[in-house]
Enzyme design. Sequence first.
Site, PDB file in Angstrom:
ATOM      1  N   ASN A 178       0.857  -1.179   0.000  1.00  0.00           N
ATOM      2  CA  ASN A 178       0.000   0.000   0.000  1.00  0.00           C
ATOM      3  C   ASN A 178       0.903   1.242   0.000  1.00  0.00           C
ATOM      4  O   ASN A 178       2.141   1.127   0.040  1.00  0.00           O
ATOM      5  CB  ASN A 178      -0.984  -0.013   1.174  1.00  0.00           C
ATOM      6  CG  ASN A 178      -0.309  -0.027   2.536  1.00  0.00           C
ATOM      7  OD1 ASN A 178       0.782   0.516   2.722  1.00  0.00           O
ATOM      8  ND2 ASN A 178      -0.951  -0.659   3.511  1.00  0.00           N
ATOM      9  N   LYS A 179       0.302   2.402  -0.038  1.00  0.00           N
ATOM     10  CA  LYS A 179       1.074   3.647  -0.152  1.00  0.00           C
ATOM     11  C   LYS A 179       2.063   3.795   0.997  1.00  0.00           C
ATOM     12  O   LYS A 179       3.247   4.130   0.782  1.00  0.00           O
ATOM     13  CB  LYS A 179       0.106   4.838  -0.190  1.00  0.00           C
ATOM     14  CG  LYS A 179       0.756   6.209  -0.292  1.00  0.00           C
ATOM     15  CD  LYS A 179      -0.319   7.267  -0.498  1.00  0.00           C
ATOM     16  CE  LYS A 179       0.258   8.681  -0.474  1.00  0.00           C
ATOM     17  NZ  LYS A 179       0.518   9.118   0.912  1.00  0.00           N
ATOM     18  N   GLU A 214       3.369   1.453   2.948  1.00  0.00           N
ATOM     19  CA  GLU A 214       4.432   0.440   2.882  1.00  0.00           C
ATOM     20  C   GLU A 214       5.470   0.799   1.832  1.00  0.00           C
ATOM     21  O   GLU A 214       6.675   0.607   2.040  1.00  0.00           O
ATOM     22  CB  GLU A 214       3.813  -0.928   2.598  1.00  0.00           C
ATOM     23  CG  GLU A 214       3.011  -1.481   3.777  1.00  0.00           C
ATOM     24  CD  GLU A 214       2.052  -2.583   3.411  1.00  0.00           C
ATOM     25  OE1 GLU A 214       1.502  -3.215   4.337  1.00  0.00           O
ATOM     26  OE2 GLU A 214       1.802  -2.811   2.207  1.00  0.00           O
ATOM     27  N   ASP A 274      -5.904  -8.232   1.323  1.00  0.00           N
ATOM     28  CA  ASP A 274      -6.015  -9.685   1.122  1.00  0.00           C
ATOM     29  C   ASP A 274      -6.823  -9.987  -0.138  1.00  0.00           C
ATOM     30  O   ASP A 274      -6.492 -10.891  -0.910  1.00  0.00           O
ATOM     31  CB  ASP A 274      -6.701 -10.338   2.321  1.00  0.00           C
ATOM     32  CG  ASP A 274      -5.919 -10.193   3.602  1.00  0.00           C
ATOM     33  OD1 ASP A 274      -4.685 -10.033   3.529  1.00  0.00           O
ATOM     34  OD2 ASP A 274      -6.532 -10.241   4.679  1.00  0.00           O
TER      35      ASP A 274
END
Length: 299
Positions: free
Chosen positions: A181-182, A184, A251
């Site tokens: 995600n952004k 991470e 997920d």
Amino acid sequence: MVDQFIWGKVSRISPEAPVPVVRVTNETLLLGGCANVVNNIYSIGGKSSVVGVVGSDNMGVWLVNTLKTMKIDTGGTFVEEGRPTSVKTRVIANNQQVVRFDREEKRPISEHSISRIIDYIRLIKDNLGAIIISDYKKGVIFKNLIEGIREAISGRDIFLCVDPKQNNFSLYRDCALITPNKQEAERALGVEFENEDDIIKGGKKLLASYDFGAVLITLGEDGMMLFEKNGDITPIHPLAREVFDVTGAGDTVIGIFALSMAAGASLKEAAVLANYAASIVVGKVGTAKVSQDELKSVI
């Protein structure tokens, strides 16, 4: 891991402390962690094996038995004595999360468990179209495990992808896909994305630095951006839907993406299908999954 939801209603503040008093009306247990990835694959019609560890406790028994009733292969799910099954408990009141508390052990799993996991993947490799490494930073995913998986599937055309949690992406080097995600992606690069240009620079740098086949940066309500090794950069815009809960959306993304690739989709097709699926689950409260009918309806 297990996602436990305690549902209730709030009508007053506690006289003991400035916190809401939740009157519990219901409790539910759901498949969490990589088991939620499996649940998304199962609900859309895919076949999967789930590989990892559970604790020697009632939650571990519930988790494995639930997967077995779904006819999911649990032969690679091993009990590690002295380790609790990871449980995330969320208290939901008036359709809003009030608090979450976690019961877990983050110490590394034993070398014996790692060897058993790798041996099992070697046993089933001929039946695999994709492998998802779902890293929750709970003591399972380390360099020796990933290297063992690579060795076990060497020479096979298996789409190896990872949903990362660790900041050092060199751990995941050469994977066919990574889906940060952004936040991470920012942590891995040591930068902060201020605009779309920053995201594009960051995605290109991740792709080049770690030799990934593709990078899919998920951007929450702003959709996703796909970076391919051939230089293509594809923004994938979100569908206009109300967002209630982003729990488990990552997920769904990697589960549907990997299943699509195993079924013969292109990277762009898989990304669009994953985006559609994610747009459905964020409109539900709690760890959610997508059915074939829901996905067809959105398409």
